[in-house]
Design an enzyme around this catalytic site. Sequence first.
Site, PDB file in Angstrom:
ATOM      1  CG  ASN A  11     -10.723 -54.861  -1.236  1.00  0.00           C
ATOM      2  OD1 ASN A  11     -10.842 -55.642  -2.325  1.00  0.00           O
ATOM      3  ND2 ASN A  11     -11.910 -55.043  -0.458  1.00  0.00           N
TER       4      ASN A  11
ATOM      5  CG  HIS B 167       6.605 -32.747 -10.093  1.00  0.00           C
ATOM      6  ND1 HIS B 167       5.631 -31.800  -9.962  1.00  0.00           N
ATOM      7  CD2 HIS B 167       5.740 -33.768 -10.765  1.00  0.00           C
ATOM      8  CE1 HIS B 167       4.214 -32.213 -10.456  1.00  0.00           C
ATOM      9  NE2 HIS B 167       4.268 -33.437 -10.750  1.00  0.00           N
TER      10      HIS B 167
ATOM     11  CB  THR C 287      -2.732 -33.199   4.115  1.00  0.00           C
ATOM     12  OG1 THR C 287      -3.670 -32.310   4.715  1.00  0.00           O
ATOM     13  CG2 THR C 287      -3.320 -33.293   2.460  1.00  0.00           C
ATOM     14  CE  LYS C 288      -2.671 -29.305   8.408  1.00  0.00           C
ATOM     15  NZ  LYS C 288      -3.504 -27.879   8.924  1.00  0.00           N
TER      16      LYS C 288
ATOM     17  CE  LYS D  50     -18.500 -41.572  14.726  1.00  0.00           C
ATOM     18  NZ  LYS D  50     -19.894 -42.425  14.994  1.00  0.00           N
TER      19      LYS D  50
END
Length: 212
Positions: free
Chosen positions: A99, A130, A177-178, A195
């Site tokens: 989108n 960086h 981030t994981k 969930k």
Amino acid sequence: MLAIDYYDREPQSTKENIYIRWVLIKTLLKGFLDVINASIRLRNCTKGKMVTVKGRLKLITKGKIIIGDNCKIWSHIGTTQISAGPRATIEIGDNTFINTGTIITSRKHIKIGKNCHIANQVIMMDDDFHDVGKREAKSGKEAIIIGDNVWIATRATILKGVSIGEGAVIAAGAIVTKNVPAFTLVGGVPAKFIKLIVPGYEPEEIKNMVNN
């Protein structure tokens, strides 16, 4: 289907029938023009059949951009940006929809699976560009891999080194981030398990997410 959108019922007069047919003709014509637009905008990419682009797409193709069959990329309200740096590869699977206002930036490898839905203003980056402490130092590149049938909601951010499993849903505004297990809903900053989407599906990696 169009009649339901416009009238919330089937057409009940000749005038309504004519109007719905006119809307259908315009829709088909716009679809044809979007195919032509894709041929122009994606001329430096490898693309499959019936790919459509709506609006002006911004591309940087120093690396490879590979787009599967029947993909839709919208860039008419906000500009969608797809950038593959030198030696980088971006892959977008069949039937995936991207989108408006989405930013996909790769310096290594970003792979998006089939039948995925990427909402407005999603950001994906496989490089931080960086180091946090030393801004003149490079941070390193890590691939992003997104499985089939994934839905990434509005303004979510997918950071480097993340794998998202099949059928997962990323909530609006989440920062991932994981790794995200298949068939789970995650959200928040940073994104955490919310969930299961498929009841009874509970692999070990989900138990680890809950415990952590």
